[in-house]
Write a protein that holds these residues in place. Structure first.
Motif, short mmCIF file in Angstrom:
data_model
loop_
_atom_site.label_atom_id
_atom_site.label_comp_id
_atom_site.label_asym_id
_atom_site.label_seq_id
_atom_site.Cartn_x
_atom_site.Cartn_y
_atom_site.Cartn_z
N SER A 136 0.83 -1.21 0.00
CA SER A 136 0.00 0.00 0.00
C SER A 136 0.86 1.25 0.00
O SER A 136 0.52 2.25 -0.65
N LEU A 185 2.14 1.88 -3.51
CA LEU A 185 1.07 2.44 -4.35
C LEU A 185 0.83 3.91 -4.03
O LEU A 185 0.60 4.71 -4.94
N ALA A 186 0.91 4.26 -2.75
CA ALA A 186 0.73 5.66 -2.36
C ALA A 186 1.84 6.52 -2.95
O ALA A 186 1.58 7.62 -3.46
N CYS A 240 1.06 4.72 5.95
CA CYS A 240 0.73 3.29 6.03
C CYS A 240 1.39 2.64 7.24
O CYS A 240 1.18 1.46 7.48
N ILE A 258 -3.60 5.40 6.50
CA ILE A 258 -3.99 4.25 5.69
C ILE A 258 -3.87 2.95 6.48
O ILE A 258 -4.72 2.07 6.36
N GLY A 259 -2.82 2.83 7.27
CA GLY A 259 -2.62 1.58 7.99
C GLY A 259 -1.69 1.74 9.17
O GLY A 259 -1.25 2.84 9.49
#
Length: 115
Positions: free
Chosen positions: A2, A5-6, A68, A97-98
């Motif tokens: 992730s 991708l960010a 993330c 995000i995480g």
């Protein structure tokens, strides 16, 4: 995944400069090859991480922070952003995000209110 991708998607949001913090040396190298400035919590250690992030944002506050990792990495990131001073022009959007690096983070309320 992730985080990568960010980083890859940041230019779509108008970001010209991307700073990536992560744990996987191979992935950080790949992102560095794609033009990102990289910071590794494992290499910098707990004391050096805040300084490395502060150095990375010293010229310009980021426009977007997709996080993330959370945990101590986020604490260091907010401390680094706080070092940038009272930049009234700064408008940093923060997106959680995480929590790959930890489930808890202690953040300064004055910095959150000031951004």
């Amino acid at each position: 995944m992730s985080g990568s991708l960010a980083v890859q998607g940041a230019p779509a949001f108008g970001e010209e400069r991307v700073i990536a913090a992560g744990r996987d040396p191979e992935e950080l190298e790949r992102l560095r090859g794609a033009g990102a400035t990289t910071v590794s919590p494992a290499q910098e250690g707990p004391d050096g991480l805040e300084q490395a992030l502060a150095d990375a944002v010293s010229e310009t506050s980021p426009g977007l922070v997709p996080d993330c990792l959370w945990g101590p990495v986020t604490e260091a990131a907010f401390a680094a952003l706080g070092r940038s001073g009272e930049d009234t022009e700064a408008n940093t959007a923060y997106v959680w995000i995480g929590s790959l690096a930890g489930l808890e983070a202690s953040l300064p309320a004055d910095l959150l209110r000031g951004r």
